[in-house]
Every structure is written in structure tokens, then in C-alpha cells.
Design an enzyme around this catalytic site. Structure first.
Site, PDB file in Angstrom:
ATOM      1  N   SER A 149       0.840  -1.197   0.000  1.00  0.00           N
ATOM      2  CA  SER A 149       0.000   0.000   0.000  1.00  0.00           C
ATOM      3  C   SER A 149       0.882   1.257   0.000  1.00  0.00           C
ATOM      4  O   SER A 149       1.673   1.436  -0.922  1.00  0.00           O
ATOM      5  CB  SER A 149      -0.987  -0.060   1.173  1.00  0.00           C
ATOM      6  OG  SER A 149      -2.019   0.867   1.005  1.00  0.00           O
ATOM      7  N   ASP A 224      -9.917  -5.393  -3.924  1.00  0.00           N
ATOM      8  CA  ASP A 224      -9.293  -4.468  -2.971  1.00  0.00           C
ATOM      9  C   ASP A 224     -10.141  -3.196  -2.903  1.00  0.00           C
ATOM     10  O   ASP A 224     -10.370  -2.524  -3.910  1.00  0.00           O
ATOM     11  CB  ASP A 224      -7.876  -4.156  -3.479  1.00  0.00           C
ATOM     12  CG  ASP A 224      -7.065  -3.284  -2.533  1.00  0.00           C
ATOM     13  OD1 ASP A 224      -7.633  -2.378  -1.911  1.00  0.00           O
ATOM     14  OD2 ASP A 224      -5.848  -3.516  -2.457  1.00  0.00           O
ATOM     15  N   HIS A 257      -7.292  -6.086   0.427  1.00  0.00           N
ATOM     16  CA  HIS A 257      -6.117  -5.255   0.745  1.00  0.00           C
ATOM     17  C   HIS A 257      -5.401  -5.731   2.018  1.00  0.00           C
ATOM     18  O   HIS A 257      -4.460  -5.081   2.472  1.00  0.00           O
ATOM     19  CB  HIS A 257      -6.593  -3.806   0.931  1.00  0.00           C
ATOM     20  CG  HIS A 257      -5.519  -2.761   0.829  1.00  0.00           C
ATOM     21  ND1 HIS A 257      -4.858  -2.482  -0.335  1.00  0.00           N
ATOM     22  CD2 HIS A 257      -4.974  -1.916   1.766  1.00  0.00           C
ATOM     23  CE1 HIS A 257      -3.962  -1.514  -0.139  1.00  0.00           C
ATOM     24  NE2 HIS A 257      -4.011  -1.161   1.136  1.00  0.00           N
TER      25      HIS A 257
END
Lengths: 279, 279
Positions: A149, A224, A257
Site C-alpha cells: 500500500s 481491494d 487489501h
């Protein structure tokens, strides 16, 4: 006297998971990081894979949740997990925001006060931490980098901006074009004074200037929740095509995610990096 | 209508990690558990390994921290992680104690009020949960059991007391002789009215009566802070020798009581159980 203070040491996978603190010249505060030293480090220096974590994380999340150490022990690679921002009472913060201030260093050097004194995570991760680690620990100057991320963004930019510094780079669900997403816009406005000033920390912008054609290996879940608004791998993909930069973008059906996504594919990433680190 | 309510579903290791809630007849409250369904469950029923967790845990700790799913996916074995006690406002508790009440079900059937109404984790784990899972999920009646600390004790006793029910049993740092340690003495006095009433839930006492010679596979760190006062594997070892019960006790040099210890050896345990489950 060592520049590192050992905080905790736990045996795992026949190696050692160690937490260190040290005074950071880049960030002007005490910083903490975690290292997994594989069993091979008992017999000589080993190469290192840096894992840059995402928003809200510390040095702990990756070591607790990713299931990476079993693979690192197999390949004889050390894992380094830095914290995600400067810390301490003297460090400015927005305690109401998870995406600004502490836990959100964004791997840049802030130029705007009040952040400019402490928020130098780019220099910290690229220069200060590797120099410290390679001088104090049984780790040699063979480095690869990955992250998740915000940390996937960090991995991509530190590799793109520093030819020869890393043997390989990968990312899990990275923020691919931070000048074109809300997380990046907020950080760049605050830390750098404008969104445009973030161009030098934007992987999608940096591929046009990359002096080294290191393959960008990216895994991205198609379920995600941040994919559309924040991550935008299609912008990086277009830039790589335009500038003939090697990209392996693997869209993973049904994945989100979370660290469960990282746990699924970390073994493949470590095998990829081990090959480059030992080649 | 299913007896199970799905709370969350996350893809990982090409399978699914699912959290369910249901009304428990044993515990008279809503219970939550987590299941990892390996990719093989898409094509037919798979065998199951139950993981019983330790003091203070819920159904989440094992799935987040043990790194087990990658091994379970490789072997085609489902993982089941129950909670460690009844839950809810109506369930009696000692909120100041981590080792009594909620989070400390100890895998027994309480007989003493106020615990007797809800604290029936033995019946829940041995009978209610497998029946529910094998009727509602793609899981067949081939079961093995493992666990950590209090849950290692749970794994040993449910296997020893139920010949034919489990194909194999193992434990990480189990409480081996709960009638002879402070954790067990406190629980048995409170839930059962006396320490001696705990004899029927004490692995070291049960090996003398075991009708099935299932090997007890145990990993134990020798740097475990609870080893001397609470875990006492040497008492189980002596009982196994006396009653000719097969035990494989592996003392692991330098390891502590944490999930990093579990993460290190969970792959070996899952391989051991997979062999029994598919044999």
C-alpha cells in the site's frame, strides 16, 4: 558502543526476530525497527529484503501477520521492517487522521513546517537505515525492497530513484500514482506544499526518468477496496508501456487489501528477491 | 435455513477464510468461529484440523498470526479455530482476570454456578461444533486436533477421552498436568468445585485410562516463561512412560511461548495431521 539498542529478541524459524531502537539523524527522533535474521546469519553476512509497511502500521505488523519468516529462513535472506513515520511526543501529528502524520510518513522528505524537522522517511529508509544495518548487523550490502500500500509506493519510488541500490523491487497493492489520488494529494500538500511537488515521489511519473530498467513486480487484488480511488495500477501500467519500463502486474482474482493477501503471495515475492540477491 | 451466519469472508491462499456465528446449545450463547477452507474444498469435502487457542484468545489469533493457511492449502486440509469461551453480556466473567471466565473456557464442562450454565466448552468443541461444521460446510468427518497452551491441554484431553474421534493429535506448549499447576487449580476450583474434579480433564491423569494409543506429538520451547510453573511436560512424559503411551515430546532450544514459536513449527504439525487425515 553500538548505535543500536536491542529492545526484544525472539527465536523463530531457527533464526532471531529482533527489535532495535536508535537515534535517527534523518528524523531527529528515536526510531524503532524489526529485523528477522535467518539461521544463515550465524555463519556469515546475509542479504536483506526491506519491507515498507502501509498507513497506520509500525515495525510490528509485517513480522506478526505476513508469515514471511519461514520463507526468509528457507532462502537465507534477512527481513527488515522499518516503522512508517517518526515517533515521539515532539513529533507533530494529526491524531484524528490515520492518513497524515504519525503512521503516515509516506517515504518522502517533508519540506514544509511543522513536518519538515522530523518527517524524512525517504532519507531514513534509503540511506540512514541501510548504512546502520550493514555496519552493525550481519547483513551485507545486497538489498531488495518490497512493501504494501503506502509502503508499496515507497518500495517502487526508492528503487526507481536509486539505480544500483536495490537488486530487485516488488509491491503488494501499492499506491501507484500518488499525485493522482486522495491519500497522496493530502500528504503532498501538507508535507511538500503542493501536489505537484510530489511528482518526484510518484512511481508513475518516475518511470519516464528511470536510469535502470529494474522489473516492477506487483501483486494486486481485484477485490481491494482501495483499488479504484487510491491505488490505480492502470496509470503505472500505461506509463511503463509508454516508456518501455518492465512491469509484471499480476491482478489476483478475489483478493482484498489485507495481510491475508500478503500472506498468500509473500513466499513468491521472497523467492523472486532471493534469486536477485544471491545471483 | 443454515444454522450458521456468515460474518466475514476473505480470500487467501486460493481458499477462503470465513468467520461464522451461531447459537450454541452447549454454551447457551452466540458463538463465533473461523474456518479456513482450502482451495480443494471447491471440488469436494476436505478433512479438518481443529486448533484450540490459549488464554485470552478468540477465533482470530491463530488465523492472523500462525501462518498456517499456506500449509493447509498445500495439503488440502481445512482449519477450524473456535473461540476460547462463551461470550456475551449474559455470560459470567471475572473482568480483572485473564485466566478465569471469558477467554479461559479451559475446554471443560463447568458444574458449579454461576459458570455451569454457559461454560461447556468441552461439549462444544467435541460434539456440537464438529456436527455443525460437517453438516453445513464442505468438511468431512475426518478430524485431527491441535492447540496452544490452554488449547494444547484441550487438544490432548479431547483426543485422549474420545477414542476414534480424531485421527491425530498434537500440541504447542500445552498445559500438561492442569491439576498440578496454578492455572488449572484456579479453573477447576471455580468451574468444577475442586481441583480433584479436574482429574478427568488432565492429560497426565488420562493417559492411564486411554483406550486408544494415539501418539501425542508435542513441541515445547525451553525458553518458555510458563514451562516450569504451568506447563510441566515432564509429568506427562513420566505418565506416558509408566502407561506405555506413545509420546513425541520435542524440546526446542531457545523458543518461547509466542505465536512466533507456533509459526515456526505449524508446517510440520499440519504435515503430520495431513498424513493421518488422508491415510
Amino acid at each position: 558502543m553500538s548505535a543500536l539498542t536491542e529492545i526484544e529478541r525472539v527465536k523463530m524459524c531457527e533464526g532471531w526476530l529482533v527489535t532495535y531502537e536508535h537515534m535517527s539523524a534523518s528524523n531527529h527522533c528515536t526510531m524503532r525497527f524489526s529485523v528477522f535474521l535467518p539461521p544463515q546469519a550465524e555463519h556469515g553476512k546475509v542479504p536483506a529484503l526491506y519491507f515498507l509497511s502501509g498507513l497506520t502500521c509500525t515495525d510490528e505488523n509485517f513480522m506478526v501477520k505476513a508469515g514471511a519468516q519461514v520463507h526468509a529462513a528457507e532462502h537465507g535472506v534477512a527481513l527488515i521492517a522499518p516503522d512508517t513515520s517518526p515517533r515521539g511526543d515532539e513529533v507533530p501529528d494529526d491524531p484524528d487522521a490515520y492518513d497524515y502524520g504519525k503512521g503516515a510518513g509516506f517515504y518522502v522528505n517533508a519540506t514544509e513546517e511543522p513536518m519538515a524537522t522530523h518527517y524524512h522517511m525517504y532519507d531514513y529508509v534509503v540511506d540512514e537505515l541501510p548504512a546502520l544495518i550493514e555496519s552493525e548487523l550481519p547483513i551485507r550490502d545486497a538489498r531488495s525492497v518490497t512493501g504494501h500500500s503506502m509502503g508499496g509506493h515507497g518500495a517502487l519510488i526508492v528503487a526507481l530513484k536509486n539505480p544500483g541500490k536495490y537488486r530487485s523491487v516488488s509491491a503488494f497493492a501499492p499506491i501507484c500514482a500518488p499525485t493522482q489520488c486522495p491519500w497522496g494529494e493530502k500528504i503532498f500538500n501538507g508535507y511538500l506544499g503542493s501536489v505537484e511537488a510530489g511528482a518526484e515521489y510518484d512511481a508513475t511519473r518516475l518511470v519516464s526518468q528511470a536510469q535502470e530498467k529494474l522489473t516492477l513486480l506487483i501483486d494486486q487484488g481485484d477485490d481491494d477496496e482501495f483499488l479504484i480511488e487510491q491505488l490505480k495500477p492502470q496509470l503505472l501500467e500505461a506509463a511503463c508501456q509508454e516508456h518501455d519500463h518492465p512491469l509484471e502486474l499480476r491482478m489476483r482474482s478475489g483478493y482484498d487489501h489485507s495481510y491475508f493477501f500478503i500472506q498468500t503471495f509473500i513466499g513468491e515475492h521472497i523467492a523472486h528477491h532471493a534469486k536477485a540477491l544471491k545471483g
